[in-house]
Design a protein around this motif. Structure first.
Motif, short mmCIF file in Angstrom:
data_model
loop_
_atom_site.label_atom_id
_atom_site.label_comp_id
_atom_site.label_asym_id
_atom_site.label_seq_id
_atom_site.Cartn_x
_atom_site.Cartn_y
_atom_site.Cartn_z
N SER A 1 0.82 -1.21 0.00
CA SER A 1 0.00 0.00 0.00
C SER A 1 0.85 1.26 0.00
CB SER A 1 -0.92 0.00 1.22
OG SER A 1 -1.70 1.16 1.25
N ARG A 2 1.87 1.28 0.84
CA ARG A 2 2.70 2.49 0.99
C ARG A 2 3.55 2.79 -0.24
NH1 ARG A 2 3.45 4.28 6.43
NH2 ARG A 2 2.11 3.11 7.83
N THR A 3 3.74 1.80 -1.09
CA THR A 3 4.58 2.01 -2.26
C THR A 3 3.84 1.79 -3.58
OG1 THR A 3 5.41 -0.23 -1.94
CG2 THR A 3 6.78 1.55 -1.13
N GLY A 4 2.52 1.65 -3.50
CA GLY A 4 1.71 1.56 -4.72
C GLY A 4 1.82 0.26 -5.49
N LEU A 5 2.20 -0.82 -4.81
CA LEU A 5 2.33 -2.12 -5.48
C LEU A 5 0.98 -2.84 -5.48
CD1 LEU A 5 5.74 -3.20 -3.87
CD2 LEU A 5 5.36 -2.24 -6.16
N ASP B 1 0.89 -6.59 -6.65
CA ASP B 1 1.47 -7.44 -5.60
C ASP B 1 0.49 -7.59 -4.44
OD1 ASP B 1 3.89 -7.89 -6.90
OD2 ASP B 1 4.81 -6.10 -6.07
N GLY B 2 -0.17 -6.49 -4.09
CA GLY B 2 -1.16 -6.54 -3.00
C GLY B 2 -2.29 -7.50 -3.32
N ARG B 3 -2.78 -7.43 -4.54
CA ARG B 3 -3.84 -8.36 -4.96
C ARG B 3 -3.35 -9.81 -4.86
NH1 ARG B 3 -4.64 -4.73 -9.86
NH2 ARG B 3 -6.42 -3.39 -9.37
N VAL C 1 -8.34 -2.21 1.22
CA VAL C 1 -9.09 -1.00 0.85
C VAL C 1 -8.12 0.18 0.78
CG1 VAL C 1 -10.88 0.64 1.61
CG2 VAL C 1 -11.28 -1.83 1.78
N ASP C 2 -7.22 0.28 1.74
CA ASP C 2 -6.24 1.36 1.75
C ASP C 2 -5.34 1.28 0.52
OD1 ASP C 2 -4.85 3.58 3.17
OD2 ASP C 2 -3.20 2.15 3.24
N LEU C 3 -4.91 0.09 0.16
CA LEU C 3 -4.06 -0.12 -1.02
C LEU C 3 -4.76 0.39 -2.27
CD1 LEU C 3 -1.67 -1.60 -2.55
CD2 LEU C 3 -3.13 -3.61 -2.54
N LEU C 4 -6.00 -0.01 -2.47
CA LEU C 4 -6.74 0.38 -3.67
C LEU C 4 -7.05 1.88 -3.66
CD1 LEU C 4 -9.17 -2.68 -3.79
CD2 LEU C 4 -7.23 -2.25 -5.34
N ALA C 5 -7.45 2.39 -2.49
CA ALA C 5 -7.80 3.81 -2.38
C ALA C 5 -6.60 4.71 -2.64
CB ALA C 5 -8.40 4.09 -1.00
N ARG C 6 -5.45 4.36 -2.07
CA ARG C 6 -4.24 5.16 -2.28
C ARG C 6 -3.83 5.18 -3.75
NH1 ARG C 6 0.07 5.63 2.25
NH2 ARG C 6 -1.04 5.04 4.12
N ALA D 1 -12.16 -0.24 -4.82
CA ALA D 1 -12.17 -0.31 -3.36
C ALA D 1 -13.59 -0.37 -2.83
CB ALA D 1 -11.44 0.90 -2.77
N LEU D 2 -14.50 0.40 -3.44
CA LEU D 2 -15.91 0.39 -3.03
C LEU D 2 -16.53 -0.97 -3.30
CD1 LEU D 2 -18.47 1.88 -2.06
CD2 LEU D 2 -18.83 2.58 -4.44
N ASP D 3 -16.27 -1.53 -4.48
CA ASP D 3 -16.79 -2.86 -4.81
C ASP D 3 -16.27 -3.90 -3.81
OD1 ASP D 3 -18.05 -1.74 -6.99
OD2 ASP D 3 -16.53 -2.37 -8.43
N PHE D 4 -14.99 -3.76 -3.46
CA PHE D 4 -14.37 -4.66 -2.50
C PHE D 4 -15.10 -4.60 -1.16
CE2 PHE D 4 -11.31 -5.73 0.79
CZ PHE D 4 -10.71 -6.88 0.31
N VAL D 5 -15.37 -3.39 -0.67
CA VAL D 5 -16.04 -3.20 0.62
C VAL D 5 -17.46 -3.77 0.57
CG1 VAL D 5 -17.01 -1.46 2.19
CG2 VAL D 5 -14.67 -1.22 1.35
#
Length: 200
Positions: free
Chosen positions: A44-48, A51-53, A76-81, A88-92
């Protein structure tokens, strides 16, 4: 180690540590939610995003972990950033557990950054309805209206905030000097140790 590296923005190092850790899976060591929170934070902090997925799928499909809210929050933070607010909304909305206000607040903040006024209004109203005393939700919603130059709505949200007693608490700090603890409010000019200038 992984969480510490992630917290300091050292994503590559955090992910390297995770890959090293995975070697021990054959010996019966299995990464848990806390480990993956560190991994997802690093992404999340580096926009990967990809990789997050990948790591989220690893958690759910390979390790079949029973996820805690914090794991969903990281995603959610990863996608939102990354500006992927709709994803992110679909995920939630498709989570198997009820999302908490922190997830909705993360989305609200993303709406502000991305200038998504209508979605921001919808999420802001939802948050204010669920917790009418939380000042941060009013402030962000008001900022969203302000960015869109909807001044009447800014005023309405600010009035609503005051009427419901959700006043923003002033920031403060503590400092220890000469064996005494001093408490400072943001902008305070009345403390005995404040330097007063005679210049205009």
């Amino acid at each position: 180690m992984i969480c510490g590296l992630a917290a300091h923005g050292l994503a590559k190092e955090a992910l390297l540590q995770f890959r090293k850790f995975r070697r021990f899976v054959r010996e019966g060591f299995v990464p848990g939610n806390v480990t993956f929170v560190g991994v997802l934070n690093a992404c999340s902090r580096t926009g990967l995003v990809d990789d997050g997925r990948h790591y989220f799928k690893l958690m759910t499909q390979f390790y079949r972990l029973e996820l805690e809210m914090e794991c969903y929050g990281c995603m959610v933070d990863l996608l939102a950033r990354a500006g992927l607010v709709q994803e992110a909304l679909d995920f939630v909305e498709n989570m198997p557990i009820k999302p908490d206000p922190v997830l909705w607040a993360t989305l609200l903040g993303a709406c502000k950054l991305e200038g998504l006024v209508e979605l921001g209004e919808t999420i802001g109203k939802k948050l204010i309805k669920s917790d009418p005393t939380h000042d941060g939700n009013y402030v962000i919603l008001s900022s969203i209206h302000g960015q869109a130059r909807k001044w009447d709505d800014v005023l309405r949200v600010r009035r609503l905030m005051v009427n419901r007693g959700a006043n923003k608490v002033a920031g403060w700090s503590l400092i220890e000097a000469e064996g005494k603890v001093h408490h400072f409010l943001a902008g305070e000019k009345e403390h005995t140790r404040v330097e007063r200038s005679t210049k205009c």
